[in-house]
Enzyme design. Structure first.
Site, PDB file in Angstrom:
ATOM      1  N   ASP A 183     115.143  46.618 -22.919  1.00 49.67           N
ATOM      2  CA  ASP A 183     114.660  47.942 -22.535  1.00 49.67           C
ATOM      3  C   ASP A 183     114.932  48.136 -21.053  1.00 49.67           C
ATOM      4  O   ASP A 183     115.518  47.252 -20.408  1.00 49.67           O
ATOM      5  CB  ASP A 183     113.169  48.126 -22.884  1.00 49.67           C
ATOM      6  N   HIS A 254     117.146  53.598 -22.886  1.00 49.11           N
ATOM      7  CA  HIS A 254     116.329  52.389 -22.664  1.00 49.11           C
ATOM      8  C   HIS A 254     117.189  51.209 -22.216  1.00 49.11           C
ATOM      9  O   HIS A 254     116.993  50.085 -22.679  1.00 49.11           O
ATOM     10  CB  HIS A 254     115.549  52.047 -23.939  1.00 49.11           C
ATOM     11  N   GLU A 321     114.965  58.094 -27.683  1.00 47.27           N
ATOM     12  CA  GLU A 321     114.664  58.589 -26.334  1.00 47.27           C
ATOM     13  C   GLU A 321     115.833  58.403 -25.366  1.00 47.27           C
ATOM     14  O   GLU A 321     115.706  57.713 -24.364  1.00 47.27           O
ATOM     15  CB  GLU A 321     113.408  57.885 -25.802  1.00 47.27           C
TER      16      GLU A 321
HETATM   17  C1  ACM Z   1     109.703  54.678 -29.692  1.00 45.20           C
HETATM   18  O1  ACM Z   1     108.479  54.636 -29.739  1.00 45.20           O
HETATM   19  N1  ACM Z   1     110.311  55.105 -28.599  1.00 45.20           N
HETATM   20  C2  ACM Z   1     110.533  54.280 -30.800  1.00 45.20           C
END
Ligand code: ACM
Length: 559
Positions: A183, A254, A321
């Site tokens: 991440d 991420h 995201e």
């Molecule tokens: C997530 O909670 N961004 C998959």
């Protein structure tokens, strides 16, 4: 039945009193392991043997024995993970179609022995006899995917902690550990070809303490990673417990830790990516991967190593995201969109995901991704994809509610239901401000017990696309194993029963009986050394006074 010994969690399919007076495990008890069952015998000896102090030697002559038997008939009747457990005496019989079914039967046997069977050594000098009530249990899971996602990127969990969590999952008949390995805040998997991923990406200088709006910092460096041998050990420990470890390499968002290690992975025509460090705070990060051939080759190389380490049929590539601002500003990204004849940046993300979807399929694996992987997709010419532009084998982790899962199932994809509104265990478990660093929705133990993985919109073949469910454990505000335990337990117990047991629809579920059985289960968790949230609220030392969470009123849940 209200006997402590039969307060089983998850609830088995049927449990009936049997003939005879039950049986007793003692120093004379032997284990009769027929061919193909030796690993379950080994687990019994290592686990129940350690807790009881009983030697449980291989069968020689004793009447009093635990018989482990593979039975194709039981397999045909109860499915690949089902088992039958009979304690009519003089011994115990566990039979199943597979070693996996036998292993779940062995877990039930451990619960029947009482909470002390969950310790690692006897508390009575090993002299005790261990009575078992006379029972016939037939059992099988509702879902094949019963999981927990652990985010080891935001806060690293050292290897021992992961091995312990595998033991805890097994004790609840859960069979998937989804490891979120990368991440913005850290890269946790050793990739020898790209050593800077862990040398630079594996730690950060400091960490935001609490929600990102908090003014506090933990000024200690934070980091750590799993070597390839650590991961082989984790995978083997999981396999011995019939658990699959699903690795996640999150792309194209991420990804700041990877970009900090290798700046050319970022959008170098938009910003000076050499200035980026491993991120020290929380939220959705604008610094995403550049959609270049170089990035594709780099991640193919990473995934080659991932495939060599993890035998899981599914490989998670994230996809969640990914803000598109940098792609909109990037001449390179815009040229790529034009060259590929794509509609927009969403289609570019779909192209990116689709690349790895095909790459994994070519290697006999299946892509799984967060529900954003459905966005911007269109059927590929040649007809080898669904209407979403994904290979038919690709699957979706439905996290932003049920909608993504419903769309995916209708398009012919398998689904793991894990909506944040229901099964995000980083979210607070009570409305009280006493909860440590409270974030997200209030989701109590009872709320998780009321979770239904198959929404009414899905029926027939579409409902069958729901492989199962998992709880997601994001660790922004969990900086230690104790904090993870607090958020995860007792709610993972409810999730385990939802995933395993044939429960009625939520409104008809027997919450009272579940809470009653939990009384016994808390004693098992105590014996296991789990730092769960007590029913009455946190112990004083479990609170985090002064560390800002997120106010409840009107706030979106994301940390
Ligand atoms: C997530 O909670 N961004 C998959």
């Amino acid at each position: 039945m209200t006997d402590v010994l039969t307060d089983l969690i998850p609830l088995p399919r049927t449990i009936r009193p049997a003939n005879g007076g039950g049986c007793v495990l003692d120093a004379d008890t032997e284990i009769e392991a027929s061919p193909g069952t030796e690993d379950v015998a080994q687990w019994l000896r290592a686990t129940i043997g350690a807790a009881t102090g009983l030697p449980l030697p291989p069968y020689a002559a004793a009447e009093n024995r635990v018989v482990l038997r593979l039975s194709p008939e039981t397999g045909a009747q109860l499915g690949p993970e089902g088992y039958r457990l009979v304690t009519e005496g003089p011994g115990v019989l566990i039979e199943a179609g597979t070693g996996t079914g036998l292993f779940w039967g062995a877990q039930t046997l451990r619960q029947l022995l009482g909470p002390a069977a969950f310790r690692r050594a006897p508390v009575d000098g090993g002299q005790r006899k261990w009575p078992l009530p006379a029972l016939r249990i037939e059992d099988a899971p509702r879902f094949a995917w019963r999981g927990m996602m652990l985010d080891v990127a935001r806060h690293f969990m050292p290897k021992d902690g992961v091995l312990r969590y595998l033991d805890l999952l097994a004790a609840h008949k859960l069979n998937v550990l989804h490891l979120h390995l990368t991440d913005d805040q850290g890269w946790r998997i050793e990739i020898p070809r790209y050593p800077a991923l862990t040398e630079i990406g594996g730690w950060r200088e400091r960490t935001k303490l609490g929600h990102r709006a908090s003014p506090l910092w933990d000024e200690r460096p934070h980091g750590g990673f799993y070597t390839q041998d650590d991961l082989r050990e984790i995978v083997a420990h999981a396999a011995a417990r019939h658990i699959t470890v699903v690795p996640e390499i999150d792309i194209p968002g991420h990804s700041q830790a990877a970009i900090a290690a290798y700046p050319e992975l970022g959008n170098t025509d938009v910003l000076d990516t050499t200035a980026l460090k491993v991120w020290d705070t929380w939220g959705v990060n604008p610094n995403v991967l550049a959609p270049t051939d170089h990035t594709l080759r780099f991640y193919e190389h990473v995934l080659e190593e991932v495939l060599a380490l993890f035998p899981s049929p599914f490989v998670h590539i994230g996809g969640d995201e990914c803000p598109k601002d940098q792609w909109r500003a990037s001449p390179t990204a815009r040229a790529r969109i034009a060259e590929l004849g794509l509609a927009d940046e969403d289609a570019l993300q779909s192209w990116f995901i689709r690349h790895f979807d095909r790459w994994l399929a070519d290697r006999g694996r299946r892509l799984i991704g967060w529900d954003e992987i459905l966005e911007g997709g269109s059927p590929a010419p040649g007809g080898d994809t669904t209407e979403c532009g994904l290979a038919p084998g690709a699957a979706v982790s439905s996290w932003r509610g049920y909608a993504g899962g419903i769309a995916a199932a209708r398009a012919g994809h398998d689904v793991v239901m894990c909506p944040e509104q229901q099964v995000y265990l980083d979210h607070r478990q009570h409305a009280s401000p006493e909860e440590p660093v409270p974030i997200g929705y209030v989701r109590t133990l009872e709320d998780v017990y009321a979770f239904e993985p198959v929404p009414p919109e899905l029926t027939g073949e579409h409902a069958a696309r729901v492989l199962g469910t998992q709880a997601n454990v994001w660790t922004e505000v969990m900086d230690s194993q104790q904090r993870v335990d607090y958020q995860v337990f007792p709610r993972l117990t409810a999730l385990a029963e939802v995933a395993w047991s044939q429960l009625p629809p939520p409104a008809a579920r027997d919450h009272h009986d579940f809470v009653r059985r939990m009384t016994t289960h808390y004693a098992r968790l105590d014996a296991l050394g789990v730092d769960y949230r007590p029913p009455g609220g946190p112990h004083p030392w479990q609170k985090r006074p002064g560390v800002l969470g997120r106010p409840i009123d009107g706030a979106p849940p994301n940390v």
